[in-house]
Design a protein around this motif. Structure first.
Motif, PDB file in Angstrom:
ATOM      1  N   GLU A 134      41.016  46.045  40.618  1.00 31.56           N
ATOM      2  CA  GLU A 134      40.966  46.151  42.028  1.00 31.56           C
ATOM      3  C   GLU A 134      40.301  47.778  42.645  1.00 31.56           C
ATOM      4  OE1 GLU A 134      45.178  47.375  44.848  1.00 31.56           O
ATOM      5  OE2 GLU A 134      45.063  46.472  42.485  1.00 31.56           O
TER       6      GLU A 134
ATOM      7  N   GLU B 172      56.477  45.358  45.946  1.00 28.86           N
ATOM      8  CA  GLU B 172      56.147  44.307  44.985  1.00 28.86           C
ATOM      9  C   GLU B 172      57.166  43.041  44.963  1.00 28.86           C
ATOM     10  OE1 GLU B 172      53.250  43.384  45.889  1.00 28.86           O
ATOM     11  OE2 GLU B 172      51.979  45.390  45.566  1.00 28.86           O
TER      12      GLU B 172
ATOM     13  N   SER C 234      43.459  42.491  46.995  1.00 33.25           N
ATOM     14  CA  SER C 234      44.978  43.047  46.310  1.00 33.25           C
ATOM     15  C   SER C 234      45.313  42.140  45.169  1.00 33.25           C
ATOM     16  CB  SER C 234      45.852  42.794  47.497  1.00 33.25           C
ATOM     17  OG  SER C 234      45.809  43.737  48.903  1.00 33.25           O
ATOM     18  N   HIS C 235      46.108  42.220  43.936  1.00 41.24           N
ATOM     19  CA  HIS C 235      46.776  41.635  43.252  1.00 41.24           C
ATOM     20  C   HIS C 235      45.553  41.297  42.512  1.00 41.24           C
ATOM     21  CE1 HIS C 235      50.778  41.257  45.773  1.00 41.24           C
ATOM     22  NE2 HIS C 235      50.114  42.193  46.060  1.00 41.24           N
TER      23      HIS C 235
ATOM     24  N   ASP D 202      46.144  48.203  46.901  1.00 40.82           N
ATOM     25  CA  ASP D 202      47.225  48.343  47.204  1.00 40.82           C
ATOM     26  C   ASP D 202      48.429  48.588  46.962  1.00 40.82           C
ATOM     27  OD1 ASP D 202      49.225  46.796  48.789  1.00 40.82           O
ATOM     28  OD2 ASP D 202      48.972  44.774  47.495  1.00 40.82           O
TER      29      ASP D 202
ATOM     30  N   THR E 233      53.323  48.904  42.089  1.00 37.72           N
ATOM     31  CA  THR E 233      52.010  47.779  42.075  1.00 37.72           C
ATOM     32  C   THR E 233      52.944  46.850  41.152  1.00 37.72           C
ATOM     33  OG1 THR E 233      51.730  48.333  39.508  1.00 37.72           O
ATOM     34  CG2 THR E 233      50.646  50.276  41.374  1.00 37.72           C
TER      35      THR E 233
ATOM     36  N   LEU F  68      44.581  49.867  39.039  1.00 41.28           N
ATOM     37  CA  LEU F  68      45.345  49.050  39.571  1.00 41.28           C
ATOM     38  C   LEU F  68      46.085  50.117  41.244  1.00 41.28           C
ATOM     39  CD1 LEU F  68      47.394  46.713  39.715  1.00 41.28           C
ATOM     40  CD2 LEU F  68      48.393  47.870  37.641  1.00 41.28           C
ATOM     41  N   GLY F  69      46.154  49.917  41.662  1.00 39.77           N
ATOM     42  CA  GLY F  69      47.020  50.014  42.968  1.00 39.77           C
ATOM     43  C   GLY F  69      45.660  51.482  44.440  1.00 39.77           C
TER      44      GLY F  69
END
Length: 354
Positions: free
Chosen positions: A331, A136, A326-327, A103, A75, A99-100
């Motif tokens: 998320e 990434e 994403s990011h 994405d 990530t 997170l992740g």
């Protein structure tokens, strides 16, 4: 696929476990260890190189074409705006936050469950599942370090958030250091050559130039000056001005071709960080693409970069979730998106002839 809800349940459980293990790029070992143990606990033989893990369908035959299912375990670092804890999977309103999650954890766990199911069936192709690292950051120890260790690949399906629509082309990336040279002198006297002024014409060129070939899927090549540095103090004529240019290529040009064209037009020195991350595309007539279209999917060109850029065989990008999440802070992925992804992947791959 009668046990689909069970596969979905297992995918969600695995995703929650992976969210709880920080796996920022180049720090994926703990997540890779967990994922490898999870896969082997399901009775599947794994192979590993660094923090990349892969499995090859048990009835592999070299005479058959091979499809690679790939997504990444790493990530980005969490941005500052998180309200929830990025490493604590939180279930709210049919969404999993973490997170992740989008994405590209949802793609990773959906592709793995698809691989598990299809490996129990008879197909006219071999299947390889690869969970890669350093995506990434386009790192050297990611997918690039593994491809030579795999059997020959006919085509790849790359899991990234695309709302389960097939991205059949993807923009490439090339980063340039541009250096304008001058000569130092005292600002109070008519001496020296100002490197900032030397750079002005080239800055305008990067802003205004349009490459001739425009892609129907990806549009034009895009060049953007993003960072600039020059000078040491107010009374010294700067002898060097450097700036960074972000170049997003379409499939009509290789990065090397763009570099050669740029060097013809600018006076400054130009250095490319690398030519590795080329644009990619897959033929509209590819059987997988055609089957996706028959199922109502709409092929498109993607502006964002993935590990496709490092693949020297046809590939397309398709996965649950939305690129816009994403990011970003907080998320999330919808549970229904994971369920739909497993069903769709299976529908498109089961019985496919390539």
């Amino acid at each position: 696929m009668s046990h689909m809800p069970d596969y979905t349940h297992q995918a969600i459980s695995l995703l929650e476990s992976l969210i709880s293990i920080p796996s920022v790029s180049r720090e994926e070992k703990q997540a890779a260890d967990f994922l490898q143990a999870y896969i082997e606990d399901k009775g599947i033989v794994t192979h590993r190189s660094g923090n990349n893990i892969w499995c090859i369908s048990p009835n592999y035959q070299s005479s058959k074409p091979t499809i690679l299912l790939n997504s990444h375990i790493d990530t980005v670092k969490p941005v500052s705006g998180w309200v929830r804890h990025p490493f604590t999977p939180t279930l709210e309103d049919n969404r999993i936050y973490g997170l992740g999650s989008n994405d590209a954890g949802a793609s990773l766990v959906s592709l793995l469950q698809t691989y598990r199911y299809l490996s129990t069936t008879s197909q006219k192709y071999n299947l390889i599942f690869l969970a890669s690292c350093e995506e990434e950051v386009s790192g050297k120890n990611g997918i690039e370090s593994v491809l030579s260790q795999l059997p020959p690949i006919t085509m790849a399906l790359v899991g990234e958030p695309t709302d389960m629509q097939p991205a059949i082309a993807e923009k490439g990336l090339m980063v340039l250091d541009v250096i304008a040279h001058g000569k130092a002198g005292h600002a109070a006297r008519n001496e020296g050559v100002n490197a900032i002024y030397q750079a002005i014409d080239d800055l305008c060129w990067f802003r205004d130039y349009r490459f001739e070939k425009v892609s129907s899927l990806l549009g034009a090549v895009k060049m953007t000056v993003t960072v600039m540095q020059a000078g040491t103090q107010h009374n010294v004529i700067p002898d060097q001005c450097t700036f960074l240019v972000d170049v997003r290529s379409n499939e009509c040009y290789s990065n090397e071709e763009l570099y050669q064209e740029i060097c013809k037009h600018v006076k400054s020195e130009v250095k490319a960080h690398s030519f590795r991350l080329n644009s990619s595309h897959i033929d509209l007539q590819n059987p997988f693409v055609q089957r996706a279209i028959e199922c109502g999917k709409v092929p498109f060109g993607s502006p964002t970069l993935s590990d496709q850029a490092l693949m020297n065989f046809p590939s397309l990008k398709m996965g649950p979730g939305s690129s816009s999440r994403s990011h970003s802070a907080d998320e999330y992925i919808y549970i229904d998106e994971i369920d739909e992804a497993i069903k769709t992947y299976t529908q498109l791959l089961d019985g496919l002839e390539i």
